[in-house]
Design an enzyme around this catalytic site. Sequence first.
Site, PDB file in Angstrom:
ATOM      1  N   ALA A 216       0.860  -1.187   0.000  1.00  0.00           N
ATOM      2  CA  ALA A 216       0.000   0.000   0.000  1.00  0.00           C
ATOM      3  C   ALA A 216       0.887   1.225   0.000  1.00  0.00           C
ATOM      4  O   ALA A 216       1.894   1.270   0.701  1.00  0.00           O
ATOM      5  CB  ALA A 216      -0.886   0.006   1.235  1.00  0.00           C
ATOM      6  N   ALA A 217       0.543   2.186  -0.834  1.00  0.00           N
ATOM      7  CA  ALA A 217       1.351   3.411  -0.892  1.00  0.00           C
ATOM      8  C   ALA A 217       0.439   4.615  -0.734  1.00  0.00           C
ATOM      9  O   ALA A 217      -0.771   4.467  -0.515  1.00  0.00           O
ATOM     10  CB  ALA A 217       2.117   3.466  -2.197  1.00  0.00           C
ATOM     11  N   SER A 218       1.021   5.791  -0.852  1.00  0.00           N
ATOM     12  CA  SER A 218       0.239   6.993  -0.554  1.00  0.00           C
ATOM     13  C   SER A 218      -0.912   7.219  -1.535  1.00  0.00           C
ATOM     14  O   SER A 218      -1.969   7.714  -1.155  1.00  0.00           O
ATOM     15  CB  SER A 218       1.152   8.212  -0.522  1.00  0.00           C
ATOM     16  OG  SER A 218       2.074   8.159  -1.565  1.00  0.00           O
ATOM     17  N   LEU A 219      -0.731   6.858  -2.791  1.00  0.00           N
ATOM     18  CA  LEU A 219      -1.781   7.143  -3.763  1.00  0.00           C
ATOM     19  C   LEU A 219      -2.583   5.909  -4.174  1.00  0.00           C
ATOM     20  O   LEU A 219      -3.691   6.034  -4.686  1.00  0.00           O
ATOM     21  CB  LEU A 219      -1.174   7.788  -5.022  1.00  0.00           C
ATOM     22  CG  LEU A 219      -0.434   9.109  -4.797  1.00  0.00           C
ATOM     23  CD1 LEU A 219       0.129   9.642  -6.101  1.00  0.00           C
ATOM     24  CD2 LEU A 219      -1.336  10.164  -4.168  1.00  0.00           C
ATOM     25  N   GLN A 221      -2.750   1.153  -4.097  1.00  0.00           N
ATOM     26  CA  GLN A 221      -2.226  -0.087  -3.542  1.00  0.00           C
ATOM     27  C   GLN A 221      -2.186  -1.162  -4.616  1.00  0.00           C
ATOM     28  O   GLN A 221      -2.899  -1.104  -5.608  1.00  0.00           O
ATOM     29  CB  GLN A 221      -3.008  -0.523  -2.312  1.00  0.00           C
ATOM     30  CG  GLN A 221      -4.489  -0.681  -2.488  1.00  0.00           C
ATOM     31  CD  GLN A 221      -5.182  -0.709  -1.118  1.00  0.00           C
ATOM     32  OE1 GLN A 221      -4.729  -0.067  -0.165  1.00  0.00           O
ATOM     33  NE2 GLN A 221      -6.285  -1.433  -1.036  1.00  0.00           N
ATOM     34  N   LYS A 236      -2.398  -2.233  -9.881  1.00  0.00           N
ATOM     35  CA  LYS A 236      -2.296  -1.068  -8.987  1.00  0.00           C
ATOM     36  C   LYS A 236      -3.613  -0.315  -9.044  1.00  0.00           C
ATOM     37  O   LYS A 236      -4.070   0.064 -10.131  1.00  0.00           O
ATOM     38  CB  LYS A 236      -1.131  -0.196  -9.464  1.00  0.00           C
ATOM     39  CG  LYS A 236      -0.816   0.932  -8.536  1.00  0.00           C
ATOM     40  CD  LYS A 236       0.644   1.324  -8.653  1.00  0.00           C
ATOM     41  CE  LYS A 236       0.808   2.736  -9.130  1.00  0.00           C
ATOM     42  NZ  LYS A 236       2.180   3.205  -9.109  1.00  0.00           N
ATOM     43  N   ASP A 389      12.342   8.924  -8.691  1.00  0.00           N
ATOM     44  CA  ASP A 389      12.243   8.426  -7.325  1.00  0.00           C
ATOM     45  C   ASP A 389      12.728   6.979  -7.189  1.00  0.00           C
ATOM     46  O   ASP A 389      11.960   6.087  -6.819  1.00  0.00           O
ATOM     47  CB  ASP A 389      10.771   8.525  -6.883  1.00  0.00           C
ATOM     48  CG  ASP A 389      10.658   8.574  -5.378  1.00  0.00           C
ATOM     49  OD1 ASP A 389      11.702   8.725  -4.720  1.00  0.00           O
ATOM     50  OD2 ASP A 389       9.538   8.440  -4.860  1.00  0.00           O
TER      51      ASP A 389
HETATM   52  N1  LIG Z   1       5.007  -4.978 -11.384  1.00  0.00           N
HETATM   53  C1  LIG Z   1       5.172  -5.237 -10.100  1.00  0.00           C
HETATM   54  N2  LIG Z   1       5.564  -6.467  -9.702  1.00  0.00           N
HETATM   55  C2  LIG Z   1       5.739  -6.733  -8.390  1.00  0.00           C
HETATM   56  N3  LIG Z   1       5.550  -5.837  -7.396  1.00  0.00           N
HETATM   57  C3  LIG Z   1       5.168  -4.602  -7.724  1.00  0.00           C
HETATM   58  C4  LIG Z   1       4.947  -4.229  -9.087  1.00  0.00           C
HETATM   59  N4  LIG Z   1       4.587  -2.926  -9.116  1.00  0.00           N
HETATM   60  C5  LIG Z   1       4.571  -2.503  -7.841  1.00  0.00           C
HETATM   61  N5  LIG Z   1       4.926  -3.493  -6.997  1.00  0.00           N
HETATM   62  C6  LIG Z   1       5.034  -3.391  -5.532  1.00  0.00           C
HETATM   63  O1  LIG Z   1       4.113  -2.435  -5.070  1.00  0.00           O
HETATM   64  C7  LIG Z   1       4.799  -1.378  -4.371  1.00  0.00           C
HETATM   65  C8  LIG Z   1       4.085  -0.047  -4.610  1.00  0.00           C
HETATM   66  O2  LIG Z   1       4.091   0.208  -6.010  1.00  0.00           O
HETATM   67  P1  LIG Z   1       4.293   1.675  -6.565  1.00  0.00           P
HETATM   68  O3  LIG Z   1       5.536   2.232  -5.982  1.00  0.00           O
HETATM   69  O4  LIG Z   1       4.186   1.610  -8.039  1.00  0.00           O
HETATM   70  O5  LIG Z   1       3.027   2.393  -5.928  1.00  0.00           O
HETATM   71  P2  LIG Z   1       2.766   3.940  -5.708  1.00  0.00           P
HETATM   72  O6  LIG Z   1       1.372   4.096  -5.232  1.00  0.00           O
HETATM   73  O7  LIG Z   1       3.121   4.662  -6.961  1.00  0.00           O
HETATM   74  O8  LIG Z   1       3.804   4.298  -4.582  1.00  0.00           O
HETATM   75  P3  LIG Z   1       4.473   5.704  -4.198  1.00  0.00           P
HETATM   76  O9  LIG Z   1       3.812   6.186  -2.942  1.00  0.00           O
HETATM   77  O10 LIG Z   1       5.943   5.327  -3.989  1.00  0.00           O
HETATM   78  O11 LIG Z   1       4.272   6.640  -5.344  1.00  0.00           O
HETATM   79  C9  LIG Z   1       6.232  -1.428  -4.913  1.00  0.00           C
HETATM   80  O12 LIG Z   1       7.129  -0.921  -3.959  1.00  0.00           O
HETATM   81  C10 LIG Z   1       6.421  -2.908  -5.148  1.00  0.00           C
HETATM   82  O13 LIG Z   1       6.783  -3.561  -3.946  1.00  0.00           O
END
Ligand SMILES: Nc1ncnc2c1ncn2[C@@H]1O[C@H](COP(=O)(O)OP(=O)(O)OP(=O)(O)O)[C@@H](O)[C@H]1O
Length: 657
Positions: A216-219, A221, A236, A389
């Site tokens: 799960a990330a800020s924007l 999951q 995502k 990043d």
């Molecule tokens: N194609 C993929 N294969 C495997 N794991 C993935 C893949 N894409 C993303 N992940 C996992 O999901 C996590 C979050 O993905 P991502 O960084 O793209 O999300 P985000 O919402 O953009 O995060 P951020 O807050 O960094 O912007 C990654 O750190 C990784 O562990």
Amino acid sequence: MRSIISCLKRRRLAVLSPTLRFGCSIETALCEYSSSSFPEVILTGKHDNFVGSYLSAPKYFSTGFSSVHGERPTAEYAKLRKESLESEFGHALTYKSKSLSSLYRFGPFLALYRATIISFYVLKLTIWRLFVHDIRRRAVKFRETLIRLGPFYIKLGQALSTRPDILPKVYCQELAKLQDQIPPFPTHVARRSIESQLGVGVSQVFADISKEPIAAASLGQVYKAHLHSGELVAVKVQRPHMSHLLTLDAMLFHMIGGQLKRFAKARKDLLVAVNEMVRHMFEEIDYILEAQNAERFASLYACSHKEKIVPGSAATDNVACQKNDGIKVPKIYWNFTRKEVLTMEWIDGIKLTNESRLRKANLNRRRLIDHGLYCSLRQLLEVGFFHADPHPGNLVATEDGALAYFDFGMMGDIPRHYRVGLIKVLVHFVNRDSMGLANDFLSLGFLPDGVDIQSVSDALQASFGDGTRQSQDFQGIMNQLYDVMYEFNFSLPPDYALVIRALGSLEGTAKALDPDFKVVESAYPFVIGRLLVDPTPDMRRILRELLIRNDGTIRWNRLERLIAAISQQASETEGETQESYSNPLGSFDIRAVVSATEDLLQFILSDKGSRVRVFLVRDIVKAADVFYQDEVLNDLLDEKLRARRLFGYEMDCGFLV
Ligand SMILES: Nc1ncnc2c1ncn2[C@@H]1O[C@H](COP(=O)(O)OP(=O)(O)OP(=O)(O)O)[C@@H](O)[C@H]1O
């Protein structure tokens, strides 16, 4: 609060009321909006079945509708974009209709409610600060407050962490910890979002999907799923109502910021910088753009590209490609990708911070670091399109030793003159040429026009100190530079802020693998390689500056290092190396070296090189003197081996006496 009420009175809160009517397609309407005379205010349109809200950020719109990185969007992109918008706004009147229309109906009150929450936290923080004077504790509290305020403020904090020109250094260090701080949202909400975005049921698209998010990330999951065709994918899903929430927060922030500027002596460029950050945020919540970025990134770096150098050309995307397993980028499944859902190939990887798994997998860490750095330097110094990043969460090592990149939401694109500027800064820094550095900062727009350049140069010179800086961390070097430049009211152009963020993230990631890693030191061979292979006049000038001092004397130690690097490269090319892999950082075409040497000689023999010739002759005479007078000559006569080492073959040194 007064400003919000006055805005409400002047009906500037268009976002919250259906003030605009139009009778054309969604795209045309939004394009018209983007070029309308509205200030940075949210715009809303209502036309039968369309309700929407957007921040009037022309660049954002132009990215979406009229141009993508300055090119016309592909038909496929435009189609997906249209579908996404229609699904988004169409839903305003379908299943989400209730929630959205109530959002708009109660919009002004929602804005007031949100403004109250924000004011509450800001007030709390301000009062708390009256009693606590320790800057580090203040910074921690600031970070915690941002987390409470939600995604917009977390993202803003992340962006501000790279802006020591705006915030004190301690704050920047604290804000750099802002990553993935929000708890995940419920899976049933994510499933609903997938269905509404893709327009079909989850089971129709995926054979199975994980019950809980993998990350799960800020924007958003990420879920792990299988397509019906059996392929393993990462899905995502964006947090619900992200664009509305960001829009509302951005608008309130802008309004409050505008008022602050009026009352307090806030820095003029602060709002400009924040606007730029908000623009990036809006780019990040467009997964179609992210998917496009991923494909562009893959096409440029996921295989090794030998750039065809066209003298003086700005375009660097014209590259010939040979497959290389060093860098991996997930493949995009366009059929299952929309603005808020991104479906891509699942890549199994080991986090670079997971030392024990890396060791178990028997992965060569040095190789991983070199490939990561090489790829980053190509992005920043050679091609210009870069991942802003590359923190440890976005880079993993695969079992076969490759490096996989994730998250292409925040990308930068720096033009050639900025890239050349960056190389100049590096070379002037290594040379400790304070005047050169000061001039670079001025020409790159870091310093305001009219600044006393001699004072900047003196301050920089003083900061060079004991000469140990070269082996310092990048972050350490930057902090020291910022300390000096702060006095001169410097500001970072947004593109450079992203570059610095990228280099800082990269160093952090590499340090997870090797605590002694130093970006600047490791990047040096690559910079040399760039200088040698790029025959354009500006690069040749930098090469000369590297080897020849301003007064015309030659830096022999640099020349020696350069020759050592070239001979190592030559022996690697001939296959003499015993190493298991060749370091990509120091690799360059040996023919380029010949051409660079010719250019250098031509310069020395030209009118401009007359001073260099004087010093060259002087140095040669000095060296000959040493040969005559020193024991070196005796050693040479005694040890033919040495002669062989120096001259490459056995010779009779008697003629020297
Ligand atoms: N194609 C993929 N294969 C495997 N794991 C993935 C893949 N894409 C993303 N992940 C996992 O999901 C996590 C979050 O993905 P991502 O960084 O793209 O999300 P985000 O919402 O953009 O995060 P951020 O807050 O960094 O912007 C990654 O750190 C990784 O562990």
